[in-house]
Design a protein around this motif. Structure first.
Motif, PDB file in Angstrom:
ATOM      1  N   ALA A  56       0.772  -1.338  -0.039  1.00 32.49           N
ATOM      2  CA  ALA A  56       0.077  -0.012   0.231  1.00 32.49           C
ATOM      3  C   ALA A  56       0.847   1.316   0.084  1.00 32.49           C
ATOM      4  CB  ALA A  56      -0.900  -0.169   1.392  1.00 32.49           C
ATOM      5  N   SER A  57       2.032   1.217   0.693  1.00 29.15           N
ATOM      6  CA  SER A  57       2.895   2.299   0.703  1.00 29.15           C
ATOM      7  C   SER A  57       4.326   1.915   1.089  1.00 29.15           C
ATOM      8  CB  SER A  57       2.347   3.310   1.802  1.00 29.15           C
ATOM      9  OG  SER A  57       2.727   2.743   3.109  1.00 29.15           O
ATOM     10  N   ASP A  58       5.192   2.677   0.310  1.00 27.36           N
ATOM     11  CA  ASP A  58       6.760   2.204   0.771  1.00 27.36           C
ATOM     12  C   ASP A  58       7.397   3.432   0.867  1.00 27.36           C
ATOM     13  OD1 ASP A  58       9.342   1.587   0.657  1.00 27.36           O
ATOM     14  OD2 ASP A  58       8.865   0.119  -0.912  1.00 27.36           O
ATOM     15  N   SER A  59       7.919   3.932   2.098  1.00 24.86           N
ATOM     16  CA  SER A  59       8.353   5.201   2.318  1.00 24.86           C
ATOM     17  C   SER A  59       9.457   5.111   3.107  1.00 24.86           C
ATOM     18  CB  SER A  59       7.489   5.960   2.791  1.00 24.86           C
ATOM     19  OG  SER A  59       6.990   5.583   4.239  1.00 24.86           O
ATOM     20  N   LYS A  60      10.508   6.154   2.781  1.00 24.15           N
ATOM     21  CA  LYS A  60      11.667   6.444   3.614  1.00 24.15           C
ATOM     22  C   LYS A  60      11.264   6.783   4.963  1.00 24.15           C
ATOM     23  CE  LYS A  60      15.215   5.131   1.085  1.00 24.15           C
ATOM     24  NZ  LYS A  60      15.827   4.040   1.603  1.00 24.15           N
ATOM     25  N   ASN A  61      11.542   6.566   6.293  1.00 25.20           N
ATOM     26  CA  ASN A  61      11.228   7.243   7.443  1.00 25.20           C
ATOM     27  C   ASN A  61      12.069   8.439   7.674  1.00 25.20           C
ATOM     28  OD1 ASN A  61       9.783   5.293   7.887  1.00 25.20           O
ATOM     29  ND2 ASN A  61      10.909   4.062   9.195  1.00 25.20           N
ATOM     30  N   LEU A  62      11.374   9.496   7.933  1.00 24.37           N
ATOM     31  CA  LEU A  62      12.196  10.894   7.874  1.00 24.37           C
ATOM     32  C   LEU A  62      13.060  10.880   9.209  1.00 24.37           C
ATOM     33  CD1 LEU A  62       9.165  13.234   6.718  1.00 24.37           C
ATOM     34  CD2 LEU A  62      11.136  12.120   5.499  1.00 24.37           C
TER      35      LEU A  62
END
Lengths: 405, 235
Positions: free
Chosen positions: B226-232
């Motif tokens: 559903a989502s694939d993101s770098k953690n800030l």
């Protein structure tokens, strides 16, 4: 790796001491039964052999009548000719390789001394009889040749007869009545005990053949001729010589069967021994069935163990164990378990056989081969019955196994 | 393996269970790549396919369709024993329930993967002690799991996972059974292993703050990413 696995299995066996013990019990009982049976059996065989060799090994016994064989002994058309003194004389004159040749006629006869009486095996024979049977005198002397020839009323008695009439006293010179005749005791035979078939070998009275024939049997027949081979001649070699001489003496034409039988005591001993061996084998096989039951017990507990340790199997598979590692782990565990049972079983079986050998007065004859076989067999049972549960463990899906509670 | 190629690649990976009408797709054509040295958190509700994905990543499971490649190897088409070998050589596992062998000392638990690798006893012992010291459990090597706290047990499990010096650490809710303080400690340890050893970590978690320790979060929903993101914020 294997040592590692053995240690691991020992640990898991120790972890469930009671359960492991109960599982072992099946194997323990099975192996103990087999070991006890086989050990007692081989003791019995030895005892039987020893008993028969007491009857006299390398001994041929001739009796009248056709040899038993296909078609059965002597037909109705043939009157059985008893052995006679000329047959004996022919053997004495022509037979080589014999240490002693002796006639014997036997009958169960009532023997009386004072107010006591006893039914004994009375044998009419000559002085060579003691040598032929390998019997010895404790005291007194054998018949002299002149006593044998003339059939004097003298006799040798066995230990049972002495005890019945004289207790521990000296019987020599006493007169006993045998049937309707009397005879003077001139010697006491060495005690020989019972045969394996429960026959008292000491309840005997020996008297000169002629005395027996005249006063007890009332004929001139000889029931048996005992021929002891000398040390250099095997009975198998002696037997055909005896047959030739007797056929000649009794004028048996070549187209007819011999009208006498020659029994080889060595053969009989072998036959008896092989009979007890067969018996032992059968008992052992029956006991072996309980081993099978023990094996099923092992299988059962290994299945439980695999189910219980599903999670452990999952962990092992996840971190890189191959099927074969799991298979080997449980196989080794089952094998160690049944081997342990086997060893305990062997110890108990030997103890039982030891007790039995004391109780039955047979030799204690543990066989290393049988013990080795029991060890091997119990290990085999572990492997065979452990295989299915082990395979089941090895085939588990690691994901499922890890999820198992 | 070509330099720079991802450690893990999902190429249209499907995983289906059941037959016909009752057929369920746990994964429905997932494409995914994880580079060497990454610390990835995998999140998603139950039934989203995240556990299935983790099992495939850890070479415990194989896709029904599509290609899973691990270290350039088509791991989805290997047989059980080859995957076992792959796991033994390159993958370490940490589970929510620790999954240590009961009545077995910490050191022996840590040695376990080395046994299947055929390492000699003495070397096993040395490596196990080394791994235990890496997770800060020196002096507890002869304790059995029952004698250790939850946090300590998980440390033993981590030591067991890294004793083989794996390329990939698969962690399935590693802090699910731990309190906040213990959770923090374990996550610190994992982060440290990631940065110091360059260990690639794929971790399933329910908790956002746990996922926060990772560099990247992949969310699964209904068998898809559903989502694939770098953690800030990197903790």
């Amino acid at each position: 790796m294997i040592w590692e696995t053995v240690r691991l299995s020992l640990r898991s066996i120790r972890r469930n001491v009671l359960r492991s013990f109960l599982t072992l019990l099946g194997i323990v009982i099975g192996v103990a039964a087999v070991i006890a049976m086989l050990t007692i059996g081989s003791g019995t065989t030895e005892k039987v052999k020893a008993d028969i060799s007491k009857l006299g090994s390398n001994l041929l016994v001739v009796r009248s009548g056709r040899p038993a064989g296909p078609g059965g002994p002597g037909g109705l058309d043939q009157v059985v000719r008893p052995l006679a003194e000329k047959d004996l004389a022919a053997l004495v004159a022509h037979l080589t390789g014999a240490r002693a040749i002796s006639p014997a006629s036997q009958k169960q006869v009532r023997v009386i001394f004072g107010t006591e009486s006893l039914t004994s095996g009375v044998t009419g024979t000559d002085s060579a009889y003691l040598d032929a049977r390998d019997w010895k005198l404790v005291s007194g002397r054998p018949f002299s040749d002149s006593e044998t020839r003339s059939g004097t009323g003298v006799c040798l008695i066995g230990e049972t007869v002495r005890q019945q009439f004289f207790g521990t006293g000296d019987p020599e010179g006493e007169i006993i009545r045998v049937n309707r005749t009397s005879c003077k005791i001139i010697g006491l035979l060495e005690p020989k005990g019972y045969t394996g078939f429960g026959q008292d070998q000491d309840n005997v009275v020996l008297m000169p053949l002629h005395a027996y024939q005249r006063r007890i049997a009332g004929n001139r027949d000889i029931d048996n001729i005992y021929i002891a081979a000398d040390d250099r001649t095997p009975t198998s070699e002696l037997q055909p010589r005896v047959e030739d001489i007797l056929r000649d003496a009794r004028r048996v034409t070549p187209d007819r069967e011999s009208d006498f039988a020659i029994r080889d005591m060595t053969q009989i001993a072998d036959a008896m021994a092989s009979a007890t061996t067969t018996m032992t084998g059968m008992l052992g096989a029956v006991a072996g069935v309980s081993l099978l039951v023990g094996g099923i017990g092992i299988m059962n507990i290994m299945l439980v163990s695999v189910t219980e340790r599903t999670r452990e199997i999952g962990i092992r598979l996840a971190i890189g164990a191959h099927e074969k590692h799991i298979l080997i782990q449980f196989l080794v565990e089952a094998t160690v378990l049944s081997l342990l049972g086997g060893i305990i079983g062997i110890l108990i079986g030997l103890a039982l056989a030891g007790l039995a050998s004391v109780a039955l007065t047979i030799p204690f004859a543990p066989s290393p081969a049988v013990i080795l076989l029991a060890v091997g067999f119990s290990a085999l049972i572990g492997m065979v019955f452990g295989f299915f549960p082990a395979l089941r463990g090895a085939r588990l899906d690691p994901i499922e196994a890890l999820r198992h509670e | 393996m070509a330099a720079g190629a991802p450690l893990i690649t999902f190429d249209k990976v499907w995983k289906s269970y059941g037959q016909g009408e009752a057929k369920v797709h746990a994964l429905a054509g997932v494409d995914l790549a994880i580079q060497r040295g990454e610390f990835v958190a995998i999140m998603g509700p139950s039934g989203s396919g995240k556990s299935t994905a983790m099992n495939i990543i850890g070479c415990l499971d194989t896709p029904t369709a599509g290609t899973y490649s691990f270290m350039g190897i088509d791991a989805g088409r290997l047989d059980r024993n080859r995957r076992a070998m792959l796991r033994n050589l390159y993958v370490g596992f940490v589970f929510q329930g620790y999954n240590l062998l009961a009545r077995t000392t910490a050191a022996e638990n840590v040695e376990l993967p080395l046994i299947y690798r055929g390492v000699a006893a003495r070397e096993r012992r040395d490596l196990a002690m080394q791994a235990l010291s890496q997770v800060g459990l020196v002096g507890r090597e002869h304790h059995s799991p029952a004698e250790l706290s939850g946090g300590q047990q998980q440390r033993v499990a981590i030591a067991r996972a890294i004793v083989t010096r794996p390329t990939l650490l698969v962690a399935d809710e590693p802090t699910g059974n731990l309190d906040t303080a213990r959770t923090h400690e374990i996550m610190e340890l994992l982060t440290q292993l990631n940065t110091e050893l360059g260990l690639t970590i794929a971790m399933v978690t329910h908790e956002a703050d746990v996922a926060g320790y990772a560099e990247r979060t992949i969310r699964f929903l209904d068998g898809h990413v559903a989502s694939d993101s770098k953690n800030l914020e990197v903790a």
